[in-house]
Design a protein around this motif. Structure first.
Motif, PDB file in Angstrom:
ATOM      1  N   GLU B  98       0.839  -1.159   0.017  1.00  0.00           N
ATOM      2  CA  GLU B  98       0.144   0.057   0.120  1.00  0.00           C
ATOM      3  C   GLU B  98       0.916   1.159  -0.031  1.00  0.00           C
ATOM      4  OE1 GLU B  98      -2.647  -0.168   3.160  1.00  0.00           O
ATOM      5  OE2 GLU B  98      -3.436  -2.277   2.689  1.00  0.00           O
ATOM      6  N   LEU B  99       1.844   1.258   0.685  1.00  0.00           N
ATOM      7  CA  LEU B  99       2.694   2.410   0.917  1.00  0.00           C
ATOM      8  C   LEU B  99       3.474   2.639  -0.180  1.00  0.00           C
ATOM      9  CD1 LEU B  99       4.205   4.685   2.810  1.00  0.00           C
ATOM     10  CD2 LEU B  99       5.990   2.583   3.087  1.00  0.00           C
ATOM     11  N   SER B 102       1.252   4.052  -2.994  1.00  0.00           N
ATOM     12  CA  SER B 102       0.875   5.478  -2.628  1.00  0.00           C
ATOM     13  C   SER B 102       1.891   6.382  -3.121  1.00  0.00           C
ATOM     14  CB  SER B 102       0.632   5.794  -1.383  1.00  0.00           C
ATOM     15  OG  SER B 102       1.866   5.728  -0.586  1.00  0.00           O
ATOM     16  N   PRO B 105       2.255   5.738  -7.759  1.00  0.00           N
ATOM     17  CA  PRO B 105       0.900   5.052  -8.019  1.00  0.00           C
ATOM     18  C   PRO B 105       1.081   4.573  -9.561  1.00  0.00           C
ATOM     19  CG  PRO B 105       0.848   7.559  -7.609  1.00  0.00           C
ATOM     20  CD  PRO B 105       2.294   6.988  -7.486  1.00  0.00           C
ATOM     21  N   GLN B 108       1.584  -0.090 -10.088  1.00  0.00           N
ATOM     22  CA  GLN B 108       0.694  -1.172  -9.572  1.00  0.00           C
ATOM     23  C   GLN B 108       0.613  -2.042 -10.534  1.00  0.00           C
ATOM     24  OE1 GLN B 108      -2.591  -0.255  -7.222  1.00  0.00           O
ATOM     25  NE2 GLN B 108      -2.080   1.821  -7.259  1.00  0.00           N
TER      26      GLN B 108
END
Lengths: 166, 109
Positions: B98-99, B102, B105, B108
Motif C-alpha cells: 500500500e505504501l 501511494s 501510483p 501497480q
C-alpha cells in the motif's frame, strides 16, 4: 498481491523470507531506510510503531518499539553493519525481551524490471534460538516443504482452519 | 528432543512428507506405501518408525497387515508454530504494498 515465502529448514539456524513487490527497488530501499516510511509498514496494523533511532549507516545503532492497544511494548534494537545500499542492508537484530539472543539479518533488493524481490536471510546463534524466535511469532514457514505441509493440513479437514485462526 | 522438534525432524524428509500425503486419503500397509517409491520396504519401515515416534502416525494391526494411520494434531501444532510469524510478515508486506503504491501510483500490478 504477492505471496510471502518463509523458509526455515528444521535443524538449521536460518530463516529466509522472500517477497516480491510492485515497485522499483530504489523506492523499496527508501521504504526500508526512511524511519517515517518504515513506521508505516513494519509490523501489524494494530501496533503503534515508535522509531527511536533508524539511520542506516555502518555502526549506527537502531531501535524501535511496537506498542499494542493495552500499552504493552515490544522493543527491538541492533546495529547496522557495512554499506547500506540499494542492493543490500545488513544489521544485527535483538528482541529486548530476550537480551543476548542476537540474529544477523541481511536484506537484499533484487531488481526485477520495475518490480523488486526482497530477500531476507536471518542467521541465529543456535537452532533453538531460531525456533524460539519463530515460536514467539516475532512479538517480535517454513522450509519449502512446509508450504506443502499447509496443503496437507488443509486436507485433514475443518478443525484445522478453526485452530489455525485462533 | 521435544515433540515439536521431533515433528519438524520427521517432516524434513521428502519421502516422509509423501507418505503422510498418501495417508490423508486412507490407512495403508507398508507394502502399499512402498509401491510408488523407489526404495525398499525396510527403508519405508524406518521412515514409518520416525513418523510414529513424532506422533504423526499410529499403527494398528488389522488381519495380517499393519496399517499406518495419520494423526492430525501434531501437524496442526506444527503449522500453528509458524502461523504468527507468517502473519507478522504477511501483514507487514501488505502494508508495504500500500505504501509503495501511494508513493509510486503508476507502478501497480
Amino acid at each position: 498481491m504477492g505471496t510471502t515465502k518463509i523458509t526455515a529448514i528444521p535443524g538449521t539456524p536460518f530463516i529466509d523470507i522472500e517477497r516480491e513487490v510492485a515497485a522499483p527497488r530504489e523506492l523499496v530501499h527508501r521504504a526500508y531506510s526512511d524511519p517515517e516510511l518504515l513506521r508505516q509498514w513494519l509490523g501489524p496494523r494494530k501496533y503503534e510503531m515508535i522509531v527511536d533511532a533508524w539511520e542506516p549507516a555502518d555502526g549506527r545503532r537502531w531501535r524501535y518499539v511496537h506498542r499494542d492497544a493495552d500499552g504493552t511494548e515490544y522493543a527491538f534494537h541492533g546495529v547496522f553493519h557495512g554499506p547500506q545500499t540499494v542492493d543490500r542492508m545488513v544489521q544485527t537484530f535483538e528482541f529486548e525481551g530476550a537480551p543476548g539472543y542476537v540474529s544477523l539479518d541481511a536484506v537484499e533488493f533484487i531488481d526485477q524490471g520495475g518490480r523488486t524481490l526482497i530477500r531476507t536471510h536471518s542467521v541465529h546463534q543456535t537452532v533453538e534460538a531460531r525456533d524460539a524466535m519463530i515460536e514467539a511469532g516475532m512479538s517480535s514457514g517454513v522450509e519449502e516443504g512446509f508450504e506443502r505441509l499447509d496443503e496437507l493440513v488443509g486436507r485433514l479437514g475443518q478443525p484445522v482452519a478453526a485452530s489455525a485462526s485462533s | 528432543m521435544d515433540q515439536l522438534s521431533a515433528v519438524f525432524g520427521a517432516l524434513a524428509d521428502p519421502t516422509r512428507r509423501a507418505i503422510l500425503a498418501r495417508l490423508t486419503d486412507r490407512d495403508l500397509s507398508v507394502a502399499e506405501l512402498t509401491q510408488p517409491f523407489d526404495v525398499s520396504q525396510p527403508a519405508i519401515s524406518r521412515h514409518l518408525k520416525v513418523l510414529e515416534r513424532a506422533g504423526l502416525i499410529s499403527r494398528n494391526r488389522r488381519a495380517t497387515a499393519r496399517l499406518s494411520h495419520i494423526e492430525g494434531q501434531p501437524l496442526r501444532e506444527a503449522t500453528e508454530w509458524l502461523a504468527r510469524y507468517r502473519a507478522f510478515w504477511d501483514e507487514s508486506y501488505a502494508r508495504l504494498d500500500e505504501l509503495l503504491a501511494s508513493l509510486h501510483p503508476d507502478s501497480q500490478g
